[in-house]
Design a protein around this motif. Structure first.
Motif, mmCIF file in Angstrom:
data_model
loop_
_atom_site.group_PDB
_atom_site.id
_atom_site.type_symbol
_atom_site.label_atom_id
_atom_site.label_comp_id
_atom_site.label_asym_id
_atom_site.label_seq_id
_atom_site.Cartn_x
_atom_site.Cartn_y
_atom_site.Cartn_z
ATOM 1 N N ARG A 45 0.853 -1.185 0.000
ATOM 2 C CA ARG A 45 0.000 0.000 0.000
ATOM 3 C C ARG A 45 0.892 1.239 0.000
ATOM 4 O O ARG A 45 1.970 1.254 0.608
ATOM 5 C CB ARG A 45 -0.886 0.014 1.253
ATOM 6 N N ARG A 46 0.425 2.254 -0.648
ATOM 7 C CA ARG A 46 1.221 3.494 -0.669
ATOM 8 C C ARG A 46 1.402 4.065 0.736
ATOM 9 O O ARG A 46 2.446 4.626 1.058
ATOM 10 C CB ARG A 46 0.562 4.520 -1.586
ATOM 11 N N ALA A 47 0.384 3.874 1.576
ATOM 12 C CA ALA A 47 0.493 4.390 2.942
ATOM 13 C C ALA A 47 1.624 3.701 3.699
ATOM 14 O O ALA A 47 2.262 4.306 4.563
ATOM 15 C CB ALA A 47 -0.826 4.189 3.682
ATOM 16 N N SER A 48 1.889 2.443 3.365
ATOM 17 C CA SER A 48 2.962 1.712 4.036
ATOM 18 C C SER A 48 4.328 2.278 3.678
ATOM 19 O O SER A 48 5.266 2.196 4.473
ATOM 20 C CB SER A 48 2.906 0.226 3.646
ATOM 21 N N LEU A 49 4.429 2.839 2.482
ATOM 22 C CA LEU A 49 5.689 3.443 2.066
ATOM 23 C C LEU A 49 5.856 4.844 2.640
ATOM 24 O O LEU A 49 6.972 5.301 2.866
ATOM 25 C CB LEU A 49 5.768 3.482 0.543
ATOM 26 N N ARG A 50 4.738 5.499 2.873
ATOM 27 C CA ARG A 50 4.829 6.853 3.440
ATOM 28 C C ARG A 50 5.209 6.813 4.911
ATOM 29 O O ARG A 50 5.817 7.750 5.424
ATOM 30 C CB ARG A 50 3.495 7.586 3.263
ATOM 31 N N ARG A 51 4.843 5.710 5.592
ATOM 32 C CA ARG A 51 5.187 5.569 7.006
ATOM 33 C C ARG A 51 6.409 4.660 7.123
ATOM 34 O O ARG A 51 6.304 3.441 6.949
ATOM 35 C CB ARG A 51 4.016 4.968 7.795
ATOM 36 N N PRO A 52 7.573 5.213 7.392
ATOM 37 C CA PRO A 52 8.792 4.391 7.450
ATOM 38 C C PRO A 52 8.689 3.292 8.513
ATOM 39 O O PRO A 52 8.137 3.509 9.592
ATOM 40 C CB PRO A 52 9.888 5.406 7.822
ATOM 41 N N ASP A 53 9.189 2.116 8.169
ATOM 42 C CA ASP A 53 9.234 0.998 9.112
ATOM 43 C C ASP A 53 10.601 1.006 9.788
ATOM 44 O O ASP A 53 11.623 0.713 9.170
ATOM 45 C CB ASP A 53 9.019 -0.326 8.359
ATOM 46 N N ASP A 54 10.595 1.359 11.064
ATOM 47 C CA ASP A 54 11.857 1.494 11.797
ATOM 48 C C ASP A 54 12.582 0.165 11.971
ATOM 49 O O ASP A 54 13.765 0.150 12.349
ATOM 50 C CB ASP A 54 11.600 2.120 13.174
ATOM 51 N N THR A 55 11.891 -0.947 11.733
ATOM 52 C CA THR A 55 12.531 -2.259 11.916
ATOM 53 C C THR A 55 13.359 -2.670 10.702
ATOM 54 O O THR A 55 14.105 -3.654 10.765
ATOM 55 C CB THR A 55 11.484 -3.347 12.188
ATOM 56 N N LEU A 56 13.243 -1.929 9.598
ATOM 57 C CA LEU A 56 13.971 -2.281 8.391
ATOM 58 C C LEU A 56 15.384 -1.687 8.409
ATOM 59 O O LEU A 56 15.582 -0.551 8.856
ATOM 60 C CB LEU A 56 13.239 -1.775 7.143
ATOM 61 N N PRO A 57 16.361 -2.417 7.903
ATOM 62 C CA PRO A 57 17.718 -1.845 7.771
ATOM 63 C C PRO A 57 17.755 -0.858 6.617
ATOM 64 O O PRO A 57 16.734 -0.594 5.964
ATOM 65 C CB PRO A 57 18.581 -3.083 7.486
ATOM 66 N N SER A 58 18.908 -0.344 6.309
ATOM 67 C CA SER A 58 19.046 0.602 5.204
ATOM 68 C C SER A 58 18.711 -0.092 3.892
ATOM 69 O O SER A 58 18.723 -1.324 3.782
ATOM 70 C CB SER A 58 20.473 1.139 5.151
ATOM 71 N N THR A 59 18.424 0.707 2.860
ATOM 72 C CA THR A 59 18.093 0.140 1.551
ATOM 73 C C THR A 59 19.234 -0.720 1.023
ATOM 74 O O THR A 59 19.012 -1.801 0.455
ATOM 75 C CB THR A 59 17.779 1.267 0.559
ATOM 76 N N ALA A 60 20.469 -0.260 1.226
ATOM 77 C CA ALA A 60 21.620 -1.038 0.757
ATOM 78 C C ALA A 60 21.693 -2.397 1.454
ATOM 79 O O ALA A 60 21.940 -3.435 0.825
ATOM 80 C CB ALA A 60 22.910 -0.255 0.984
ATOM 81 N N ASP A 61 21.448 -2.403 2.769
ATOM 82 C CA ASP A 61 21.485 -3.661 3.514
ATOM 83 C C ASP A 61 20.322 -4.565 3.107
ATOM 84 O O ASP A 61 20.457 -5.795 3.090
ATOM 85 C CB ASP A 61 21.452 -3.395 5.017
ATOM 86 N N GLN A 62 19.178 -3.964 2.788
ATOM 87 C CA GLN A 62 18.055 -4.771 2.318
ATOM 88 C C GLN A 62 18.410 -5.478 1.008
ATOM 89 O O GLN A 62 18.088 -6.655 0.812
ATOM 90 C CB GLN A 62 16.818 -3.894 2.111
ATOM 91 N N ARG A 63 19.073 -4.764 0.122
ATOM 92 C CA ARG A 63 19.457 -5.368 -1.158
ATOM 93 C C ARG A 63 20.452 -6.509 -0.950
ATOM 94 O O ARG A 63 20.378 -7.539 -1.623
ATOM 95 C CB ARG A 63 20.048 -4.303 -2.076
ATOM 96 N N LEU A 64 21.384 -6.321 -0.016
ATOM 97 C CA LEU A 64 22.328 -7.399 0.279
ATOM 98 C C LEU A 64 21.606 -8.622 0.841
ATOM 99 O O LEU A 64 21.921 -9.769 0.482
ATOM 100 C CB LEU A 64 23.380 -6.904 1.278
ATOM 101 N N ALA A 65 20.633 -8.380 1.735
ATOM 102 C CA ALA A 65 19.879 -9.489 2.313
ATOM 103 C C ALA A 65 19.055 -10.214 1.246
ATOM 104 O O ALA A 65 18.941 -11.448 1.256
ATOM 105 C CB ALA A 65 18.961 -8.971 3.429
ATOM 106 N N LEU A 66 18.492 -9.456 0.302
ATOM 107 C CA LEU A 66 17.735 -10.070 -0.787
ATOM 108 C C LEU A 66 18.645 -10.909 -1.679
ATOM 109 O O LEU A 66 18.256 -11.979 -2.160
ATOM 110 C CB LEU A 66 17.025 -8.995 -1.608
ATOM 111 N N ALA A 67 19.856 -10.416 -1.903
ATOM 112 C CA ALA A 67 20.803 -11.186 -2.711
ATOM 113 C C ALA A 67 21.124 -12.514 -2.037
ATOM 114 O O ALA A 67 21.210 -13.565 -2.695
ATOM 115 C CB ALA A 67 22.082 -10.376 -2.926
ATOM 116 N N ASP A 68 21.290 -12.495 -0.712
ATOM 117 C CA ASP A 68 21.534 -13.733 0.025
ATOM 118 C C ASP A 68 20.332 -14.675 -0.091
ATOM 119 O O ASP A 68 20.491 -15.886 -0.256
ATOM 120 C CB ASP A 68 21.823 -13.433 1.500
ATOM 121 N N ALA A 69 19.137 -14.103 0.015
ATOM 122 C CA ALA A 69 17.930 -14.931 -0.075
ATOM 123 C C ALA A 69 17.793 -15.555 -1.456
ATOM 124 O O ALA A 69 17.426 -16.724 -1.597
ATOM 125 C CB ALA A 69 16.700 -14.089 0.250
#
Length: 363
Positions: free
Chosen positions: A66-90
């Motif tokens: 949902r667009r609202a989910s993107l407007r409200r930052p999720d504090d539990t998520l790491p940085s975008t760069a770290d997310q991409r690294l985690a996705l690469a591992d997955a």
């Protein structure tokens, strides 16, 4: 066709192949289910349905969230760069080189294939170029597919179609269970092969079961159904099977229903076999307390057997002049599941393996 109905139809296409795959018996799951998992990647159809009639070949914005989910930052998520690294591992788990060819995919492999298909539908070949919103969407989807039910429900509310992503998670759970069943069966087959090749073999059936060192619920079930309670070695082996925490509920119910054979409880009381009585009492208590969690095999309650056990417990109470034991409730419950697979390589009377195990009897 009505636009809403069309979107629902596309959503069905998104998860249909995986759902059909999970309906296959574990013995039939192998390469076909791997291909079906690729079908989960038809989640692209779901994305298209969520965009409505103005679908674009290359999505430029959020597709799953949902667009609202993107407007409200999720504090539990790491940085975008770290997310991409985690996705690469997955994504690296998409191919399991250690698995047997016919093995169902692991949870990690199934999730990796889903993520990979979504990236393909987005025409993304380099995670470094994945936009922030899409990175968050994939990260949240991966988290949902791995999360416990409560956390998955929370994450699902961030998606445009919570029901669909939760259904996808349920399918992942079923695939995970299928892989666990396969791994248990394969381990039992390998352990039995090694035992047959060993010399000398264990002396008694109970010693052989202990020496296997792995769970073989199908073998335990056969022993319980076919053992002769008048043979001390066979009775001991059957009792050992149902005292194992991993014993199937159907096997425990079948064992308790057979206690009336040879009036085992009353004869044990007459013979002063307090050890046997104490173990059976604990099995009944564990059964009524729900200690046995595994339910893979089928069991159909029999009213005559239940009535006979009631009489057996009544007779025991008269003999020992103690409070009557509770009736085991598990023998009254229908357990849905598969039929136990044969274990013809075992001779229960002799208490040992008499032939090499047949792979088809396990897998």
């Amino acid at each position: 066709m009505d636009a809403f109905v069309y979107r629902l139809a596309l959503a069905g296409v998104a998860i249909g192949p995986a759902f059909l795959a999970t309906l296959l018996p574990a013995s039939a799951i192998g390469v076909p289910i791997g291909l079906a998992i690729g079908g989960i990647g038809s989640l692209y159809a779901l994305m298209t349905s969520l965009r409505g009639r103005k679908a674009r070949p290359r999505p430029a914005g959020p597709v799953l969230l949902r667009r609202a989910s993107l407007r409200r930052p999720d504090d539990t998520l790491p940085s975008t760069a770290d997310q991409r690294l985690a996705l690469a591992d997955a994504l690296a788990a998409a191919v399991d080189l250690r698995a047997e060819p016919e093995a169902p995919p692991t949870r990690e492999t199934a999730i990796a294939r889903i993520l990979g298909r979504i990236l393909d539908s987005w025409k993304v070949t380099d995670l470094a170029e994945l936009p922030r919103d899409m990175t968050i969407a994939l990260t949240q989807l991966e988290r949902l597919l791995k999360a416990d039910p409560g956390e998955a429900g929370r994450i699902a509310q961030m998606f445009q179609r919570p029901d669909v992503v939760l259904s996808l998670r349920e399918e992942i759970e079923r695939i995970t269970e299928a892989r666990a069943a396969y791994d248990r069966a394969f381990a039992a087959f390998q352990a039995t092969r090694l035992m047959f090749a060993a010399s000398p073999q264990p002396g008694t059936l109970t010693e052989a079961l202990q020496s296997l060192g792995t769970v073989d619920r199908d073998l335990w079930h056969r022993i319980v159904l076919e053992h002769d309670p008048a043979d001390p070695a066979q009775r001991s082996a059957a009792l050992w099977c149902v005292t194992q925490p991993d014993c199937d509920r159907a096997t425990v119910a079948a064992y308790l229903a057979r206690l009336t054979d040879e009036s085992q409880l009353q004869n044990a009381e007459i013979d002063g076999d307090l050890g046997f009585l104490g173990q059976v009492r604990r099995i009944i208590d564990n059964c009524n307390a729900g200690i046995y969690r595994s339910q893979e095999l089928a069991y159909a309650p029999d009213s005559d057997s239940a009535a006979a056990l009631v009489r057996e417990l009544d007779g025991l109470a008269v003999l020992n002049r103690e409070p009557r034991w509770p009736d085991p409730q598990c023998i009254l419950v229908l357990h849905e599941g598969r039929e136990a697979r044969p274990r013809p390589a075992w001779d229960i009377v002799l208490g040992r393996l008499v032939a090499a195990p047949n792979r088809a009897d396990y897998l």
